[in-house]
Design a protein around this motif. Structure first.
Motif, PDB file in Angstrom:
ATOM      1  N   ASN A 199      75.948  79.585  43.488  1.00  0.00           N
ATOM      2  CA  ASN A 199      74.961  79.010  44.400  1.00  0.00           C
ATOM      3  C   ASN A 199      75.330  79.262  45.858  1.00  0.00           C
ATOM      4  OD1 ASN A 199      73.412  77.999  42.272  1.00  0.00           O
ATOM      5  ND2 ASN A 199      74.657  76.146  42.151  1.00  0.00           N
ATOM      6  N   ALA A 200      74.428  78.906  46.754  1.00  0.00           N
ATOM      7  CA  ALA A 200      74.644  79.139  48.181  1.00  0.00           C
ATOM      8  C   ALA A 200      75.777  78.243  48.684  1.00  0.00           C
ATOM      9  CB  ALA A 200      73.367  78.853  48.956  1.00  0.00           C
ATOM     10  N   PRO A 201      76.857  78.810  49.218  1.00  0.00           N
ATOM     11  CA  PRO A 201      78.028  78.010  49.628  1.00  0.00           C
ATOM     12  C   PRO A 201      77.709  76.922  50.641  1.00  0.00           C
ATOM     13  CG  PRO A 201      78.571  80.346  49.589  1.00  0.00           C
ATOM     14  CD  PRO A 201      77.095  80.250  49.383  1.00  0.00           C
ATOM     15  N   LEU A 202      76.904  77.240  51.650  1.00  0.00           N
ATOM     16  CA  LEU A 202      76.589  76.238  52.669  1.00  0.00           C
ATOM     17  C   LEU A 202      75.817  75.067  52.063  1.00  0.00           C
ATOM     18  CD1 LEU A 202      75.516  78.498  55.675  1.00  0.00           C
ATOM     19  CD2 LEU A 202      77.718  77.379  55.313  1.00  0.00           C
ATOM     20  N   GLY A 203      74.895  75.364  51.185  1.00  0.00           N
ATOM     21  CA  GLY A 203      74.119  74.314  50.544  1.00  0.00           C
ATOM     22  C   GLY A 203      74.968  73.437  49.642  1.00  0.00           C
ATOM     23  N   VAL A 204      75.909  74.054  48.924  1.00  0.00           N
ATOM     24  CA  VAL A 204      76.780  73.302  48.033  1.00  0.00           C
ATOM     25  C   VAL A 204      77.670  72.354  48.835  1.00  0.00           C
ATOM     26  CG1 VAL A 204      78.755  73.501  46.472  1.00  0.00           C
ATOM     27  CG2 VAL A 204      76.749  74.961  46.143  1.00  0.00           C
ATOM     28  N   VAL A 205      78.303  72.876  49.885  1.00  0.00           N
ATOM     29  CA  VAL A 205      79.208  72.050  50.697  1.00  0.00           C
ATOM     30  C   VAL A 205      78.433  70.919  51.372  1.00  0.00           C
ATOM     31  CG1 VAL A 205      80.723  72.040  52.717  1.00  0.00           C
ATOM     32  CG2 VAL A 205      80.928  73.849  51.011  1.00  0.00           C
ATOM     33  N   ALA A 206      77.256  71.214  51.910  1.00  0.00           N
ATOM     34  CA  ALA A 206      76.455  70.178  52.557  1.00  0.00           C
ATOM     35  C   ALA A 206      76.005  69.118  51.549  1.00  0.00           C
ATOM     36  CB  ALA A 206      75.252  70.798  53.255  1.00  0.00           C
ATOM     37  N   SER A 207      75.636  69.545  50.348  1.00  0.00           N
ATOM     38  CA  SER A 207      75.227  68.592  49.313  1.00  0.00           C
ATOM     39  C   SER A 207      76.378  67.665  48.951  1.00  0.00           C
ATOM     40  CB  SER A 207      74.740  69.342  48.074  1.00  0.00           C
ATOM     41  OG  SER A 207      73.582  70.099  48.358  1.00  0.00           O
ATOM     42  N   LYS A 208      77.576  68.217  48.790  1.00  0.00           N
ATOM     43  CA  LYS A 208      78.747  67.401  48.480  1.00  0.00           C
ATOM     44  C   LYS A 208      79.039  66.422  49.615  1.00  0.00           C
ATOM     45  CE  LYS A 208      83.782  67.874  47.963  1.00  0.00           C
ATOM     46  NZ  LYS A 208      84.045  66.592  47.294  1.00  0.00           N
ATOM     47  N   ALA A 229      73.429  66.620  58.865  1.00  0.00           N
ATOM     48  CA  ALA A 229      74.417  67.224  57.968  1.00  0.00           C
ATOM     49  C   ALA A 229      73.930  68.517  57.327  1.00  0.00           C
ATOM     50  CB  ALA A 229      74.815  66.236  56.871  1.00  0.00           C
ATOM     51  N   VAL A 230      72.607  68.688  57.221  1.00  0.00           N
ATOM     52  CA  VAL A 230      72.084  69.837  56.479  1.00  0.00           C
ATOM     53  C   VAL A 230      71.266  70.805  57.328  1.00  0.00           C
ATOM     54  CG1 VAL A 230      71.999  68.396  54.401  1.00  0.00           C
ATOM     55  CG2 VAL A 230      69.908  68.755  55.721  1.00  0.00           C
ATOM     56  N   GLU A 231      71.057  70.490  58.596  1.00  0.00           N
ATOM     57  CA  GLU A 231      70.170  71.336  59.399  1.00  0.00           C
ATOM     58  C   GLU A 231      70.657  72.777  59.495  1.00  0.00           C
ATOM     59  OE1 GLU A 231      69.817  69.608  63.254  1.00  0.00           O
ATOM     60  OE2 GLU A 231      71.983  69.533  63.621  1.00  0.00           O
ATOM     61  N   HIS A 232      71.990  72.976  59.515  1.00  0.00           N
ATOM     62  CA  HIS A 232      72.512  74.341  59.599  1.00  0.00           C
ATOM     63  C   HIS A 232      72.207  75.139  58.333  1.00  0.00           C
ATOM     64  CE1 HIS A 232      75.606  72.270  57.303  1.00  0.00           C
ATOM     65  NE2 HIS A 232      76.124  73.444  56.970  1.00  0.00           N
ATOM     66  N   VAL A 233      72.031  74.451  57.202  1.00  0.00           N
ATOM     67  CA  VAL A 233      71.717  75.142  55.952  1.00  0.00           C
ATOM     68  C   VAL A 233      70.316  75.745  56.024  1.00  0.00           C
ATOM     69  CG1 VAL A 233      71.467  74.892  53.458  1.00  0.00           C
ATOM     70  CG2 VAL A 233      73.240  73.597  54.667  1.00  0.00           C
ATOM     71  N   TRP A 234      69.362  74.960  56.513  1.00  0.00           N
ATOM     72  CA  TRP A 234      67.988  75.443  56.610  1.00  0.00           C
ATOM     73  C   TRP A 234      67.863  76.614  57.583  1.00  0.00           C
ATOM     74  CZ3 TRP A 234      64.193  74.052  53.390  1.00  0.00           C
ATOM     75  CH2 TRP A 234      64.392  72.891  52.622  1.00  0.00           C
ATOM     76  N   ALA A 235      68.772  76.664  58.566  1.00  0.00           N
ATOM     77  CA  ALA A 235      68.725  77.738  59.562  1.00  0.00           C
ATOM     78  C   ALA A 235      69.589  78.939  59.184  1.00  0.00           C
ATOM     79  CB  ALA A 235      69.172  77.198  60.921  1.00  0.00           C
ATOM     80  N   PHE A 254      74.191  85.550  48.079  1.00  0.00           N
ATOM     81  CA  PHE A 254      74.591  84.609  49.115  1.00  0.00           C
ATOM     82  C   PHE A 254      75.908  85.041  49.772  1.00  0.00           C
ATOM     83  CE2 PHE A 254      72.164  81.626  46.257  1.00  0.00           C
ATOM     84  CZ  PHE A 254      71.061  81.517  47.092  1.00  0.00           C
ATOM     85  N   THR A 255      76.007  84.804  51.066  1.00  0.00           N
ATOM     86  CA  THR A 255      77.202  85.192  51.815  1.00  0.00           C
ATOM     87  C   THR A 255      77.894  84.026  52.501  1.00  0.00           C
ATOM     88  OG1 THR A 255      75.909  85.644  53.823  1.00  0.00           O
ATOM     89  CG2 THR A 255      76.219  87.477  52.260  1.00  0.00           C
ATOM     90  N   GLY A 256      77.290  82.852  52.465  1.00  0.00           N
ATOM     91  CA  GLY A 256      77.870  81.713  53.155  1.00  0.00           C
ATOM     92  C   GLY A 256      77.591  81.730  54.652  1.00  0.00           C
ATOM     93  N   ARG A 257      76.542  82.396  55.054  1.00  0.00           N
ATOM     94  CA  ARG A 257      76.187  82.469  56.474  1.00  0.00           C
ATOM     95  C   ARG A 257      74.690  82.185  56.648  1.00  0.00           C
ATOM     96  NH1 ARG A 257      79.903  86.374  55.519  1.00  0.00           N
ATOM     97  NH2 ARG A 257      81.688  86.490  56.918  1.00  0.00           N
TER      98      ARG A 257
END
Length: 257
Positions: A199-208, A229-235, A254-257
């Motif tokens: 899964n998308a790394p940023l989304g996973v970390v933000a979800s946790k 906490a999650v705005e950077h994921v959407w962007a 996914f690249t985590g960016r």
């Protein structure tokens, strides 16, 4: 030449870090060296962008019996100055961590498992916090985390009697994610970790992060704090990649960016 270190690190699958406590002669009990090495592994999981999920397990017949009481008599506490007991329980990693439990997870051993996000356990595993039977108290996280994950009366039974509760019952109550046959918990944990790592790394970390912290946020601020906490994921580029991959009917990259 045999590796005599009490903690072994490997990467059994892409994006997955496996951390194995290897002191079977001491029931994988925690001393200061184990705490330091586990903390180093958690630091690696947090900072290595190629890693997206971790697994914590114990080699030999059991997961961990908790604090090494012989080392305790020599002045060791099994504490890490930043991450706490076993190099984990006070400050778990920001990326998902799965406990793969066999044989027993008792006292601090159960507290280590509770510091993980998911628990996979063999059905014959012994689970309990018997500290009160030894003149001690389960202050490595069990008294804080168990009432959040179990009905209070069940948490109280574990804490006040020192009794063990069977894995199938704890699975029914929601504490255990998956129950396996003996010897199969690590394979099941690897399947879970691989699914997370895809899964998308940023989304996973933000979800946790939200899962871990939302319970302490003031009721009137939860939506605003979640948004921050999650705005950077959407962007992120990954958000665009996920949408594009869905539209093109292909797996996302996914690249985590």
């Amino acid at each position: 030449m045999t590796d005599a270190r009490p903690v072994h690190i490997s990467t059994p699958a892409e994006g997955v870090l496996l951390v194995a406590i290897d002191r079977p002669h001491a029931r994988n009990a925690i001393n200061d060296e184990v705490a330091r090495l586990v903390a180093e592994a958690m630091d690696r999981l947090d900072t290595d962008d190629t890693l997206r999920a971790g697994i914590l397990t114990g080699n030999g017949p059991g997961f961990s019996a908790g604090l090494d009481l012989k080392a305790f008599l020599d002045g060791e506490t099994g504490e890490h100055p930043e991450r706490g007991f076993a190099g984990l329980v006070r400050r778990p990693p920001r990326k998902p961590l799965i406990a793969a439990v066999e044989g027993f997870a008792l006292a601090g051993g159960l507290e280590i498992a509770l510091a993980c996000d998911l628990i996979v356990a063999a059905r014959d595993t012994r689970l309990g916090i018997p500290e009160v039977r030894r003149g001690l108290v389960a202050d490595g996280g069990a008294l804080l985390r168990l009432p959040q994950r179990l009905p209070r009366n069940i948490a109280a039974q574990l804490a006040l009697t020192g009794d063990e509760i069977p894995v199938p019952r704890l699975h029914e109550l929601g504490l255990i994610n998956l129950v396996t046959e003996p010897g199969e918990s690590l394979a099941a944990a690897e399947d879970l970790a691989t699914a997370i790592a895809a899964n998308a790394p940023l989304g996973v970390v933000a979800s946790k992060y939200v899962l871990d912290h939302a319970g302490s946020w003031p009721a009137g601020e939860i939506w605003q704090r979640q948004a921050r906490a999650v705005e950077h994921v959407w962007a992120s580029r990954d958000a665009t990649e996920g949408a594009r991959a869905f539209a093109e009917r292909r797996p996302p990259r996914f690249t985590g960016r």
